[in-house]
Design a protein around this motif. Structure first.
Motif, mmCIF file in Angstrom:
data_model
loop_
_atom_site.group_PDB
_atom_site.id
_atom_site.type_symbol
_atom_site.label_atom_id
_atom_site.label_comp_id
_atom_site.label_asym_id
_atom_site.label_seq_id
_atom_site.Cartn_x
_atom_site.Cartn_y
_atom_site.Cartn_z
ATOM 1 N N PHE A 100 58.666 115.445 92.562
ATOM 2 C CA PHE A 100 57.605 114.826 92.330
ATOM 3 C C PHE A 100 56.610 115.617 91.926
ATOM 4 N N THR A 101 56.323 116.921 92.640
ATOM 5 C CA THR A 101 55.224 117.707 92.083
ATOM 6 C C THR A 101 55.429 118.051 90.634
ATOM 7 N N LYS A 102 56.557 118.039 89.930
ATOM 8 C CA LYS A 102 56.997 118.614 88.504
ATOM 9 C C LYS A 102 56.332 117.290 87.878
ATOM 10 N N LEU A 103 56.845 116.109 88.435
ATOM 11 C CA LEU A 103 56.396 114.960 87.533
ATOM 12 C C LEU A 103 54.707 114.728 87.709
ATOM 13 N N ALA A 104 54.094 114.972 88.970
ATOM 14 C CA ALA A 104 52.632 115.000 88.928
ATOM 15 C C ALA A 104 51.912 115.998 87.713
ATOM 16 N N GLN A 105 52.456 116.873 87.711
ATOM 17 C CA GLN A 105 52.094 118.173 86.696
ATOM 18 C C GLN A 105 52.343 117.769 85.436
ATOM 19 N N SER A 106 53.241 116.817 84.946
ATOM 20 C CA SER A 106 53.706 116.380 83.572
ATOM 21 C C SER A 106 52.775 115.407 82.927
ATOM 22 N N PHE A 107 52.027 114.506 83.821
ATOM 23 C CA PHE A 107 51.496 113.611 83.319
ATOM 24 C C PHE A 107 49.654 113.717 83.499
ATOM 25 N N ASP A 117 45.546 113.886 88.274
ATOM 26 C CA ASP A 117 44.606 114.999 88.608
ATOM 27 C C ASP A 117 45.183 115.798 89.632
ATOM 28 N N SER A 118 46.111 115.218 90.512
ATOM 29 C CA SER A 118 46.618 116.159 91.489
ATOM 30 C C SER A 118 48.076 115.661 91.895
ATOM 31 N N ALA A 119 48.812 116.455 92.261
ATOM 32 C CA ALA A 119 50.295 115.902 93.069
ATOM 33 C C ALA A 119 49.831 115.486 94.430
ATOM 34 N N GLY A 120 49.017 115.937 94.713
ATOM 35 C CA GLY A 120 48.512 115.390 96.002
ATOM 36 C C GLY A 120 48.630 116.347 97.122
ATOM 37 N N GLY A 121 49.338 116.106 98.275
ATOM 38 C CA GLY A 121 49.707 116.961 99.413
ATOM 39 C C GLY A 121 51.154 116.632 99.887
ATOM 40 N N VAL A 122 51.169 115.807 101.178
ATOM 41 C CA VAL A 122 52.582 115.749 101.322
ATOM 42 C C VAL A 122 53.056 114.282 100.392
ATOM 43 N N ILE A 123 53.737 114.660 99.340
ATOM 44 C CA ILE A 123 54.103 113.658 98.464
ATOM 45 C C ILE A 123 55.379 113.010 98.966
ATOM 46 N N CYS A 124 56.291 113.579 99.556
ATOM 47 C CA CYS A 124 57.368 112.933 100.682
ATOM 48 C C CYS A 124 57.248 114.087 101.696
ATOM 49 N N GLU A 125 58.007 113.585 102.728
ATOM 50 C CA GLU A 125 58.333 114.583 103.714
ATOM 51 C C GLU A 125 59.647 115.109 103.731
ATOM 52 N N PRO A 126 59.842 116.369 103.350
ATOM 53 C CA PRO A 126 61.117 117.098 103.463
ATOM 54 C C PRO A 126 61.664 116.891 104.470
ATOM 55 N N ASN A 127 62.839 116.616 104.467
ATOM 56 C CA ASN A 127 63.704 116.267 106.029
ATOM 57 C C ASN A 127 64.840 116.495 105.544
ATOM 58 N N ASP A 128 65.665 117.795 105.355
ATOM 59 C CA ASP A 128 66.737 118.025 105.015
ATOM 60 C C ASP A 128 67.821 118.182 105.989
ATOM 61 N N THR A 129 67.590 117.248 107.068
ATOM 62 C CA THR A 129 68.473 117.127 108.255
ATOM 63 C C THR A 129 68.883 115.573 108.650
ATOM 64 N N PRO A 130 69.788 115.296 109.050
ATOM 65 C CA PRO A 130 69.967 113.831 109.479
ATOM 66 C C PRO A 130 68.953 113.246 110.189
ATOM 67 N N LEU A 131 68.504 111.785 109.878
ATOM 68 C CA LEU A 131 67.806 111.431 110.503
ATOM 69 C C LEU A 131 67.989 110.789 112.079
ATOM 70 N N ASP A 132 66.994 111.443 112.823
ATOM 71 C CA ASP A 132 67.254 111.208 114.350
ATOM 72 C C ASP A 132 66.169 110.415 114.900
ATOM 73 N N ARG A 166 57.884 124.012 107.287
ATOM 74 C CA ARG A 166 57.811 123.331 106.111
ATOM 75 C C ARG A 166 56.571 123.225 105.199
ATOM 76 N N HIS A 167 55.433 123.187 105.970
ATOM 77 C CA HIS A 167 54.100 123.160 105.297
ATOM 78 C C HIS A 167 53.965 124.384 104.244
ATOM 79 N N LEU A 168 54.307 125.561 104.746
ATOM 80 C CA LEU A 168 54.353 126.673 103.897
ATOM 81 C C LEU A 168 55.312 126.368 102.646
ATOM 82 N N ASP A 169 56.314 125.922 102.617
ATOM 83 C CA ASP A 169 57.140 125.497 101.227
ATOM 84 C C ASP A 169 56.526 124.648 100.570
ATOM 85 N N MET A 170 55.700 123.682 101.055
ATOM 86 C CA MET A 170 55.273 122.372 100.317
ATOM 87 C C MET A 170 54.119 122.979 99.740
ATOM 88 N N THR A 171 53.109 123.731 100.339
ATOM 89 C CA THR A 171 51.865 124.350 99.791
ATOM 90 C C THR A 171 52.234 125.320 98.757
#
Length: 513
Positions: A120-127, A131-146, A182-187
């Motif tokens: 999504f960050t790449k898509l925002a850059q491409s259009f 003016d911005s990809a934003g911040g938490v475009i989606c919440e990365p959660n690479d583990t099963p939903l609990d 994960r905030h470090l990875d997103m930023t």
């Protein structure tokens, strides 16, 4: 970025504005506003406001004195200064969706991952329209939903709903779970995959401080970002009438560093406010103005945005609804209210309650985006990708929304009338009963005389059928996949990239990950 030079659409009479003004004054004086932070309470006491436990009872004139210290307009710098953004006046800046824990890709709805965040960050850059990809475009959660995520989703809907756009209080993890990194990875992704402005993380004061530190690396030092802000961050009110501790921790960090904050009441009428639009507007004014007051006590003159996220619930089911007539009216009123106080404002976006990128998603998004333009909103979160009441970031909806924003920007560009556009010579050339397809006037302008859609189809049925008979969602899917294939990262100095990566690595270790 886009400048909206069309007249503003104003719906409140002088009498109506006076009644709203009296209503917010009564709320802050007689009911008060809760601030769940001892530093905030101390600042209000020192400023002479009455404080009882966590509730502050305000002198309305004091509030207005503090609000008057906020700049009417300000700039946010991007690492590519061609993408710097002006907030206020006739400028409109657009950021992508913000906060969803889920992603929809075609028929599949699933947990969001870090790879989705990067896409999504790449898509925002491409259009360019964004003016911005934003911040938490989606919440990365690479583990099963609990069950933790269920708690988080409920909190989002009923209290500090996180709306990127942009939109709010970036999803706060429950206190009984460890704070991860994960905030470090997103930023890092926002800083390296785009060269546009980005939003800061607001889960905690620690995360906000990390965002500021990483921004200082990217922009050559703390002095640089204090002189011209490099981030804009969403601070959500826990409506009704409460600013919670996590949001306030982040607000203290950002305002002290002279970074822009968007003080946003999150109001779903019937749940977080009374059911009437005037009551919701008065509450919104009380919440936003007192939040802005705190920022000015932290650092006088720091940049703020009058935030609004105003919609209603379905009174039969209790579900949040978006793209409603009531939210549109509230949006138009918000613009008039913010101008009344001389403040830049945030509201609007491509909001919808629909579960898929269908006709409902399109018309509800337009029901919000059109008044967004009519009001002249300065900072527009959730401009692309919002689905299912903000629980889902959708790839296909992202493309639909980009098309909508592009079309509206075209529509809200003032018409220029001159000798060339009046085309008298074309009439002389064509004469009576002819056609203009081959006229010189047409041949000189045919490439850009009309808006050219990226998504809409005007093919006849036979050609459309031969090309696969794809509906809007299918065409949008083809577009986003091609854009991701064609994506090229904007250049970034290797030394800066390495320093950012080292910071992320070190902080991840310090945070116990």
């Amino acid at each position: 970025m886009f400048r909206n030079r069309m007249p503003r659409y104003e719906v409140l009479s002088e009498d109506a504005m006076a009644k709203l003004d009296a209503a917010w004054r009564r709320l802050v004086t007689e009911v008060g506003v809760e601030f769940m932070d001892d530093r905030a309470l101390a600042l209000f006491r020192e400023a002479g406001q009455r404080v009882e436990e966590n509730t502050v009872f305000f002198d309305p004139d004091f509030v207005l004195e503090q609000v008057a210290k906020a700049p009417r307009e300000f700039d946010i710098q991007a690492r590519n200064h061609d993408n710097d953004v002006h907030i206020g006046g006739d400028s409109m800046a657009f950021g992508a969706v913000y906060g969803p824990p889920f992603v929809r890709e075609g028929a599949v709805r699933r947990d969001a991952t870090m790879e989705d965040f990067r896409s999504f960050t790449k898509l925002a850059q491409s259009f360019p329209v964004l003016d911005s990809a934003g911040g938490v475009i989606c919440e990365p959660n690479d583990t099963p939903l609990d069950s933790r995520h269920l708690d988080m989703n409920f909190a989002r809907l009923s209290q500090s709903y996180s709306v990127l756009d942009s939109a709010g209080g970036v999803v706060c993890e429950p206190n009984d779970t460890p704070l991860d990194s994960r905030h470090l990875d997103m930023t890092y992704a926002l800083q390296t995959l785009t060269d546009k402005i980005y939003m800061g993380n607001v889960v905690s004061g620690v995360n906000a401080a990390d965002t500021i530190a990483m921004s200082s690396i990217l922009f050559g030092g703390r002095d640089s970002i204090e002189q011209t802000p490099a981030t804009i961050s969403l601070i959500n009110c826990n409506s009704p009438l409460r600013w919670d501790s996590r949001m306030l921790e982040a607000q203290f960090e950002y305002s002290a560093a002279n970074q822009a904050v968007v003080l946003t009441p999150f109001i779903l009428m019937g749940a977080m406010s009374p059911v009437t639009i005037p009551a919701a507007l008065a509450q919104q004014m009380a919440e936003a103005l007192t939040g802005i007051t705190l920022s000015q006590l932290i650092r006088p003159g720091c940049p703020v945005v009058f935030g609004s996220f105003l919609s209603n619930i379905d009174m039969q089911s209790g579900s949040p609804t978006f793209g409603t007539p009531e939210s549109g009216i509230g949006l138009l009123c918000t613009g008039q209210v913010a101008r009344h106080f001389g403040l830049p404002f945030r509201t609007g976006g491509g909001l919808t309650s629909s579960q898929v990128a269908d006709a409902q998603a399109g018309y509800e998004a337009l029901m919000t985006l059109l008044p967004t333009f009519l009001a002249g909103t300065n900072w527009v979160m959730h401009s692309a990708g919002w689905l299912e009441g903000g629980l889902v970031a959708c790839y296909e909806k992202f493309i639909v929304d980009v098309e909508l924003v592009q079309m509206l920007q075209h529509e809200f560009t003032p018409l220029e009338i001159d000798e060339g556009s009046l085309a008298f010579d074309a009439h002389v050339e064509v004469g009576h009963g002819g056609h203009f397809l081959g006229a010189m006037h047409t041949l000189e302008r045919f490439r850009d005389c009309f808006y050219r859609p990226i998504l809409s189809s005007s093919e006849n049925f036979e050609r459309w059928s031969r090309n696969g008979g794809n509906d809007t969602a299918a065409r949008a899917g083809n577009i986003y996949r091609q854009v991701l294939t064609d994506y090229e990262a904007p250049p970034l100095d290797d030394a800066i990239r390495e320093e950012l990566a080292e910071y992320v690595k070190r902080r991840r270790t310090e945070l116990g990950d």
